[in-house]
Scaffold this motif. Structure first.
Motif, short mmCIF file in Angstrom:
data_model
loop_
_atom_site.label_atom_id
_atom_site.label_comp_id
_atom_site.label_asym_id
_atom_site.label_seq_id
_atom_site.Cartn_x
_atom_site.Cartn_y
_atom_site.Cartn_z
N UNK A 14 0.13 48.53 3.00
CA UNK A 14 0.62 47.22 2.58
C UNK A 14 2.14 47.14 2.64
N UNK A 15 2.79 48.23 2.94
CA UNK A 15 4.25 48.23 3.03
C UNK A 15 4.66 48.69 4.43
N UNK A 16 5.52 47.92 5.07
CA UNK A 16 5.96 48.31 6.42
C UNK A 16 6.79 49.59 6.35
N UNK A 56 7.31 42.73 14.45
CA UNK A 56 6.05 43.05 15.09
C UNK A 56 4.98 43.38 14.06
N UNK A 57 5.38 44.17 13.11
CA UNK A 57 4.44 44.63 12.09
C UNK A 57 3.89 43.47 11.29
N UNK A 58 4.78 42.60 10.88
CA UNK A 58 4.33 41.46 10.09
C UNK A 58 3.78 40.33 10.96
N UNK A 59 4.07 40.42 12.24
CA UNK A 59 3.67 39.36 13.17
C UNK A 59 4.34 38.04 12.83
N UNK A 60 5.57 38.13 12.35
CA UNK A 60 6.30 36.92 11.98
C UNK A 60 7.71 37.01 12.55
N UNK A 62 11.36 36.81 11.68
CA UNK A 62 12.17 36.87 10.46
C UNK A 62 13.62 36.49 10.72
N UNK A 79 11.52 36.53 2.30
CA UNK A 79 11.09 37.93 2.28
C UNK A 79 12.24 38.82 1.84
#
Lengths: 319, 319
Positions: A14-16, A56-60, A62, A79
């Motif tokens: 749950x944490x990048x 990439x990880x969050x797919x958002x 930023x 965030x």
DNA sequence: GTGCATGGTGTAACAAAGACACCGGACAAC
DNA sequence: GTTGTCCGGTGTCTTTGTTACACCATGCAC
């Protein structure tokens, strides 16, 4: 057990990756990839990549890179606001923890020469740079036993020729200077002594040396004077040879790093051949050593940073 | 810029390695190294080492290991209380961020056979395991273009013989099953068809196949029947061959993974030679693929975990 | 235009993180 | 006692992530 205030463990994934969070945080706080990189002491490309990988990880998305300046998007702002709080908590908790409990002492072992000719004159700077930290300097010919925590840091000179200083396992090191080795004498001595045109002229002078003439022989050989019969007083530590030269007892072969202050004050003069300048050569380098697992611990990291800055700032004339 | 609420950047080295913090946190919350390891899906030795390295880094004793049980010291308690809060903030912030913004869709590409014979019957389980996530299943013969984010996950069958499925660069994969390939037919078909004693007897039956007889030929050869002249209906997807077998159209060579449900319900029967059981062999394996940089992203990691659990739980009779 | 900021790629070296096989102690059931 | 099973820990090897370095493209000031 003892977990009243906390719920279940947050999901592992749950944490990048934390490095990415830190990079994003720094870039957001400082408003730029390169500024963040400077603050984190990283290459700017690393920060850039970390931010990308976080996206990439969050797919958002930023950050907005379109105007060749980095700005946060709406999501990025929100965030970052929350992430930064978490990071601050971790940093403060760690700092508070280590402020107590005698983590306020830093034991630095080093060669006697380094201690008296370089570190002691700068001790005030060290204490300014490491506020609240009691520095304990231990000049010694031996390395500390890191396993027994005899010392936090050890500073030694590793010769290029001869046996090259063994770094124990689980000990990390970094080389902070490869000083030139230069012949020096006091101005008073030079006035009354035979002139030096070329390397072979050194035979006419008392050559101050440490354990052996090995360094002198190596130096002379590199400057075209092989196998000379030399003589002069033997003094077992680098700072003693420098002091002896200052007192006019002969010519010492000093490393520029330790002799720099005496040269700057005019107590010593570097001897240059009158036929041609002696080429400056290095016969070894200074290493800072510390346990690998404490390498990034705060007091040690702080001292390393200070040392690095002090070396490059004051002595970038070192070869 | 936009940094009103925050002070300067915390020193880079003011936070210990994050993995060590997580391990310490988990061990403290769950009261044991092995429990923590299970929760974090790590080996317990890794957790043990992380806690040690955290102690080394801080130069403090955080846990007491003396009674072959792990207990926190006073410092450990205090530190954990604060650390845990920071970790929770990071986890919650990330979770909230990704809850919005259509990160609630997971697009799964896969082979048509996998979709209809394995995934669809378990779609309810998937949705239970991934609450709030809209699963989008796309059966396809082609792989998605991961660069264009056409899909989050792709599931394919990679044959051991023949060309072995290329995994694109920057795409990570893991193999979750190497199912046995077995000859199957409907009970009704077998009643009226000639008996099968050994592999060569298959020539007397219509052999249902996909693009070619390659799999059949490989299977027959491994069971001692080389170069037979075989015939039977061609159906281009694995699930169609299974359905054709259920309808009594002949014998299909199905992988056990896809045929398991039909076998369990008695719609199909595995054909075993009457002289000797046919040895079960695998002709390939199933891979799950996803972009490397999204490999640990929450929805993808969750799906992988679910898939792994579902495979090992329901079908550990897979060879 | 030149010069100097900015952010971004490709590549290669290295340290960190992890898995696996194995060890030794504590404790309970027998 | 012996056995089995839990616990945490070591030694060693492999994989991966992090990092730096050399270099590129763009935007802006002069």
């Amino acid at each position: 057990m003892d977990s009243e205030p906390f719920g279940l463990l947050p999901d592992r994934k749950a944490i990048p990756p934390f490095a990415a969070l830190r990079a994003f945080d720094a870039a957001a706080r400082l408003g730029g990839v390169r500024k963040a990189a400077r603050a984190l002491q990283l290459d700017h490309t690393v920060v850039s990549r970390h931010i990308r990988s976080l996206e990439s990880w969050t797919n958002l998305v930023l950050v907005d890179r379109s105007h060749s300046r980095l700005t946060l998007t709406r999501e990025g702002h929100e965030y970052h606001r929350r992430i930064a709080q978490g990071i601050d908590i971790l940093a403060e908790a760690t700092l508070d923890l280590m402020k107590q409990h005698d983590n306020r002492e830093l034991t630095i072992w080093c060669t006697p020469g380094f201690a008296s000719k370089w570190l002691l004159p700068r001790l005030g700077d060290v204490e300014n740079a490491l506020p609240g930290l009691a520095v304990d300097v231990r000049p010694a010919d031996q390395q500390p036993d890191f396993n027994r925590h005899e010392g936090d840091i050890d500073i030694r000179y590793s010769p290029t020729y001869g046996e090259p200083l063994t770094v124990p396992a689980n000990v990390r090191h970094f080389e902070f200077s490869s000083p030139a080795v230069i012949p020096v004498a006091s101005p008073a001595y030079l006035e009354q002594a035979p002139p030096i045109h070329r390397a072979s002229d050194f035979v006419d002078h008392p050559l101050i040396h440490e354990e052996s003439f090995e360094n002198w022989q190596t130096w002379l050989a590199s400057h075209g004077a092989e196998e000379l019969e030399v003589s002069g007083p033997k003094l077992w530590h680098a700072h003693l040879t420098i002091d002896a030269a200052i007192q006019g007892r002969g010519i010492a072969l000093a490393n520029h790093f330790l002799a720099a202050d005496a040269l700057a004050q005019g107590d010593l003069v570097e001897i240059k051949g009158s036929d041609e300048d002696f080429e400056r050569i290095s016969l070894g380098s200074y290493l800072l050593m510390a346990r690998s697992d404490r390498w990034t611990a705060l007091p040690i990291a702080r001292f390393r940073d200070w040392l690095n800055a002090a070396v490059t700032a004051s002595l970038n004339r070192n070869i």
